[in-house]
Design an enzyme around this catalytic site. Structure first.
Site, mmCIF file in Angstrom:
data_model
loop_
_atom_site.group_PDB
_atom_site.id
_atom_site.type_symbol
_atom_site.label_atom_id
_atom_site.label_comp_id
_atom_site.label_asym_id
_atom_site.label_seq_id
_atom_site.Cartn_x
_atom_site.Cartn_y
_atom_site.Cartn_z
ATOM 1 N N GLU B 35 24.387 37.852 41.222
ATOM 2 C CA GLU B 35 24.750 38.242 42.583
ATOM 3 C C GLU B 35 24.719 39.755 42.681
ATOM 4 O O GLU B 35 25.513 40.447 42.045
ATOM 5 C CB GLU B 35 26.156 37.740 42.928
ATOM 6 C CG GLU B 35 26.218 36.245 43.157
ATOM 7 C CD GLU B 35 27.623 35.803 43.576
ATOM 8 O OE1 GLU B 35 28.527 36.640 43.635
ATOM 9 O OE2 GLU B 35 27.789 34.604 43.819
ATOM 10 N N ASP B 46 37.514 41.204 49.927
ATOM 11 C CA ASP B 46 37.647 41.711 48.560
ATOM 12 C C ASP B 46 38.994 42.341 48.279
ATOM 13 O O ASP B 46 39.582 43.008 49.122
ATOM 14 C CB ASP B 46 36.547 42.750 48.291
ATOM 15 C CG ASP B 46 35.190 42.085 48.124
ATOM 16 O OD1 ASP B 46 35.072 41.250 47.205
ATOM 17 O OD2 ASP B 46 34.274 42.379 48.908
#
Ligand SMILES: Cc1ncc(COP(=O)(O)O)c(C=O)c1O
Lengths: 402, 252
Positions: B35, B46
């Site tokens: 990724e 996040d």
């Protein structure tokens, strides 16, 4: 600029789109919670709205007056200027109309913890206030820079029993406080309700916050009718856009110019401003597609305004849509002009406006002389200046006061 | 079936010219998919570790366009499949959705994963990507209902990404509890493979998750290794060693 009239208005669509704007751009974790919210919100019965109106009347102090600023109108030399006195609401701004609605909703949904973001601290205070009223734990995220420039409101929130968490990431202002509130929400979505402070965020928030704020415009229509007047122009400052959407919404199908005033900061041709409509491009931030200040790589730009409540790189999707279809106009007012507006309306009317509202004041001062004395401007005085005294003391030089 | 090992990195962290060596190290360590994280100014999904990595990468001048041009240059040397991992706005800025799909295809990406794109919003996006042969990788969360899983299943053309916790990315102590029922539900309704990530930080975590899923995603733990690295060689060694340990753990 000529505005395009609208006969009927039905927005958003069932997925929360206002034309090409709006929608639901959030992590999958939050989607079921948004569906739950939509379900509950769309099926509210009359008893909810009765309770909401009762709190607005007895607790918030509505209806707020529509006051004719005669001295200022005379000085400006043109249209009659009326002030919609949202500054007289409990806690000092329009924000509480929305927090009353959302906390009643949170209670109906059985949520036990409240999260909010705040810029100027007005939404934080309004949230902390209703949390005290209903005995709910309350966490308010606030950019570290705003904690500093709105220290009085930080103290008010703490006095009311809320926990204020300073946010030190990014620009340390409203945008980053909102990021942090969303992260908390993603983590605690089972028991927590996120009370968003403006007509931003994923569907159904923009429509829901508008519906909780539209009481401002509805009262104006009644108050104008009592005087057998109609508004030729309605003017409001725009951060996320909730006070503006609240006063505009009932006027959308009327023959009235609707003018949103964005913060030009140091000037829209500098890098230091918060004029999302004038200078932004379509983009996604905080759950919705709207006009957004960003660079060519899609990174969100830092906004700048002396006013913490307008210091935001985005704007509610419904405003972006109304601008798209030509139903509203957007103008921009600089830090310096807003400060002049503060002095002007303080001296002429004995009303000290919030720094955010002062942007609308400064624009009306320009607009009124271009209109006829039989024409009417309604200005949304979204808040009072108490929270901004430190800033005024620092930035309004003695010369302007002598 | 062989378990899938899916490491994540924020491109441009901790330094821009470490990007290619780190990707190569992940590939050599035994990654199946890598990724490639595009840094974003407002990473709402996040936790602190990746937030910080994003900020550093942006300060280093990393952009989606730079990442695409780099990948195009060394794509042929990498065995693993590559996934473009980006918030929606930087993708939109790549000449709109159709433009972005073309760019991803040209650079050789297998799929694209967008943490802030809901299924509701993804139809046009997935269509534009599919037109260029790029797979849209949907996300699944513990809060995802059966009804939603039934809608996600048919649009999963490669694999799906199951988030292990209701929360943001970040290394945690031990793997989230109570995953069994959730992963069972996913398994029974999804025809394609699914990998699980968020909070997996040790080979033991990875082994436990790999028993219930088709693979694991490791992100923040790798970023933390990179933070600790003294220089590029040290970084490459740490990454490669850790990836091989994860490989061994999930294969055993
Ligand atoms: C008095 C006042 N007016 C306006 C605003 C801007 O918000 P909105 O554009 O949502 O009305 C704020 C925000 O804090 C405020 O405190």
């Amino acid at each position: 600029m000529k505005q395009t009239p609208v006969q009927t208005y039905q927005q958003p669509d069932s997925h929360g789109h206002f034309g090409r704007f709006g929608g639901q751009y959030v992590p999958e974790t939050l989607m079921p919670a948004l569906y739950e919210l939509i379900e509950v919100y769309q099926n509210l019965d009359e008893s909810f709205w009765r309770e909401y109106r009762a709190y607005l009347k007895d607790y918030v102090g509505r209806p707020t007056p529509l006051y004719e600023a005669k001295r200022w109108s005379r000085e400006a030399g043109g249209a009659r200027i009326f002030l919609k006195r949202e500054d007289l609401n409990h806690t000092g701004a329009h924000k509480i109309n929305n927090t009353v609605g959302q906390i009643l909703l949170a209670r109906r949904m059985g949520k036990t913890r409240i999260i909010a973001e705040t810029g100027a601290g007005q939404h934080g205070v309004a949230t902390a206030t209703v949390c005290a009223l209903f005995n709910m734990p309350c966490v308010v995220y606030m950019g570290a820079e705003d904690v500093e420039r709105q220290s009085l409101n930080v103290y008010r929130m703490r006095l009311l029993g809320a926990e204020v968490r300073p946010v030190t990431s990014g620009s340390q202002t409203l945008k980053d406080a909102t990021n942090e509130a969303i992260r908390d929400w993603v983590t605690n979505v089972e028991d927590s309700f996120y009370i968003i402070g403006s007509v931003v965020g994923p569907h159904p928030y923009p429509a829901m916050v508008r519906d909780f704020q539209k009481v401002i415009g509805e009262e104006c229509l009644d108050q104008l009718a009592e005087r057998e007047l109609k508004a030729d122009a309605v003017v409001a400052c725009v951060g996320g856009g909730s006070n503006a959407m609240g006063i505009f919404y009932p006027f959308i199908t009327k023959d009235t110019r609707l003018i949103g005033v964005e913060a030009a900061g140091c000037g829209v041709d500098t890098k230091e401003h918060a004029a999302s409509i004038s200078k932004g491009k379509p983009g996604v931030l905080h759950g919705a597609m709207s006009m957004l200040l960003q660079d060519n790589d899609g990174q969100v730009s830092l906004a700048h305004s002396i006013s913490a409540g307008l210091d935001y790189p985005g704007i509610g999707p419904e405003h972006a849509h109304l601008n798209d279809v030509g139903r509203t106009e957007f103008v921009a007012v600089s830090d310096a002009e807003a400060l002049e507006g503060v002095v002007r309306v303080s001296r002429l009317e004995g009303i000290i406006p919030a720094l955010e509202s002062a942007h609308a004041v400064a624009y009306v001062d320009r607009l009124a002389p271009t209109m006829r004395p039989d024409q009417v401007i309604v200005l949304n005085m979204s808040g009072r200046g108490d929270k901004d005294m430190n800033t005024y003391e620092k930035h309004i030089d003695a010369g302007a006061l002598s | 079936m062989k378990k899938l090992l899916v490491p994540y990195l924020t491109a441009g962290f901790p330094q821009r010219d470490w990007f290619e060596p780190i990707v190569r190290a992940m590939d050599e360590g035994g990654a199946d998919y890598i990724e490639i994280g595009v840094p974003f100014s407002d990473p709402i999904a996040d936790g602190p570790t990746i937030q910080n990595a994003s900020q550093v990468a942006l300060d280093n001048g990393t952009s989606a366009r730079w990442i695409l041009s780099e990948i195009k240059r060394f794509r042929a040397d990498i065995k693993a499949e590559l996934i473009f991992f980006s918030y929606f706005n930087p993708i939109l800025a790549l000449d709109g959705l159709a433009g972005a799909a073309k760019h991803l295809k040209e650079a050789g990406f297998h799929g694209v994963l967008v943490p802030d794109l809901s299924l509701e919003q993804a139809q046009e996006f997935a269509g534009a990507m599919a037109a260029e042969g790029v797979h849209y990788i949907p996300l699944i969360a513990p809060t995802t209902t059966e009804d939603r899983l039934k809608k996600i299943a048919p649009v999963t053309t490669s694999f799906a990404y199951g988030v292990s916790v209701t929360g943001v990315t970040g290394a945690r102590q031990g793997v989230a509890q109570g995953l069994d029922a959730y992963l069972e539900r996913v398994r029974s309704l999804l025809q394609r493979p699914f990998v699980v990530g968020f909070g997996i930080s040790t080979p033991e975590d990875a082994r436990a998750i790999a028993r219930q899923a088709d693979g694991v995603v490791v992100g923040s733990a790798l970023i933390r290794l990179m933070e600790q690295a003294e220089n590029l060689d040290d970084c490459v060694n740490r990454v490669k060693t850790f990836i091989s340990e994860l490989r061994t753990a999930i294969d055993s």
